[in-house]
Design an enzyme around this catalytic site. Sequence first.
Site, PDB file in Angstrom:
ATOM      1  CB  CYS A 138      -0.946  -0.086   1.366  1.00 46.11           C
ATOM      2  SG  CYS A 138      -2.097  -1.535   1.250  1.00 46.11           S
TER       3      CYS A 138
ATOM      4  CB  CYS B 109       0.295   0.916   7.885  1.00 43.35           C
ATOM      5  SG  CYS B 109      -1.362   0.824   7.644  1.00 43.35           S
TER       6      CYS B 109
END
Length: 531
Positions: free
Chosen positions: A137, A457
Amino acid sequence: MSFMLSSALRNLPVSSAWAAGAFTRSLSCSSPFQAAAQPKTKKTLGKTGVKNVVVVEGVRIPFLQSGTTYADLMPHDLARAALQGLLTRTSVPRDVVDYIVYGTVIQEVKTSNVAREAALGAGFSDKTPAHTVTMACISSNQAMTTGVGMIAAGQCDVVVAGGVELMSDVPIRHSRKMRKTMLTLNRAKTLGQKLSLISKIRPDYFAPELPAVAEFSTSETMGHSADRLAAAFGISRLEQDEYALRSHSLAKKAQDEGLLQDVVPFKVPGKDTVTKDNGIRPSSLEQMGKLKPAFVKPYGTVTAANSSFLTDGASAMLIMSEEKALAMGYKPKAYLRDFVYVSQDPKDQLLLGPTYATPKVLEKAGLTLSDIDVFEFHEAFAGQILANLKAMDSDWFAQNYMGRKAKVGAPPLDKFNTWGGSLSLGHPFGATGCRLVITAAHRLKKEGGQYGLVAACAAGGQVMVCALRRGQEQQGWSCWGSAILPVIQTSLRHLWLPPPPLVLSLFPGAEPDPPCLSPPVRSCAEPQGPP
């Protein structure tokens, strides 16, 4: 600097002597120039001997729920649209771009280097190198910091970074047994060999392999990890739903007020032009409370309502050395100052990266949490955000898990994701990082802040956090020096200096727009929000 100018001014014609004296005095005692090197209110993040890297502009096509308008396209189509939107917004010549870096997570096998295919489709020169990175991500974060490194190392002056994800069409493979059989069949030379191989195929060979949604190292889905994290920090279902509703409500407000200026329209072939995100859906706590747990059943607290949804989208960002940007006449939107990547235990701390990385980047930048005016954190799950806020505000967690003497503190919510976040705007895995950075830059300008902090994150227990400073401040030499210096040098050689009032106008206040600079400083054309 004043000494050098004084020496040069000795050779000016006598008719300009009075003006030269006034000019030199202005340089030696001008408070705006001195204030710029070290602002009175906050620290400067400039580093000696390191190039300033700036964000000139960032755009994204509308983020859409997977399976909707972008469903028939390919990833490079979305990336190409983002690149073309960036070119339109900035009017940057294609041949000025030295390098292109894109991030993506689930790669289309036909366009594995999607950066290159999208660049060619957008009309960039075939002489412009491009490569693709992947880091879950934070893939576009990695693309962006790769560009920062190239510029800081002096390899490039102009880099385009971005990311793309198309969850509407992900590669679905045959089973390993079937793949092995088909590859062997391709090498078979006789009809007998081919028939022998075909006869060995069994019904279970036809079972497809879907892209993994679980961590390879732990076999646990991220949603399951988020549920465990919420339970460990005592975060209730109601708290998660309230935070998710906040995200959607703020995103809707920002959308209605025209604040999401990074969105560029995209004419989808054979369909209508898409102009806005379609995942923003303010609901009610009552409606959200009716949904069943999505991962830990039947008692989990993570649901579809308080999780980010599968999203199609692409982003693109133009970054330059400060010197190059000013020489081309651009006003930087933000200065990319410091960043850190941190990795944690992918089992129990998969989503806690922002807690660990935030104090590190603050220390590296010489800032404290109170110096930050704008926070933009990636919202994978509402529970993940709330768990990080609790961990960041816990001395016990800092001492027992992070080896620190004291907590860093939790960001105040009135500075935190105030234009919505991934829960509402959407989360195309490879594109979110650039959205976070350009949103932080726009918020700093809108809200009059100076420093922003971006955190995201990622799968594997990894995280990227970066600190940035607002651009367009132009309070003195740090921002204007490289543009003013050539003008001064030219003036010292040729110039009849104008009367004192015009001389003094070279040193305006905090937000100057002097007519004497060449080339004129310009802003990238962009849709204007409300005043």
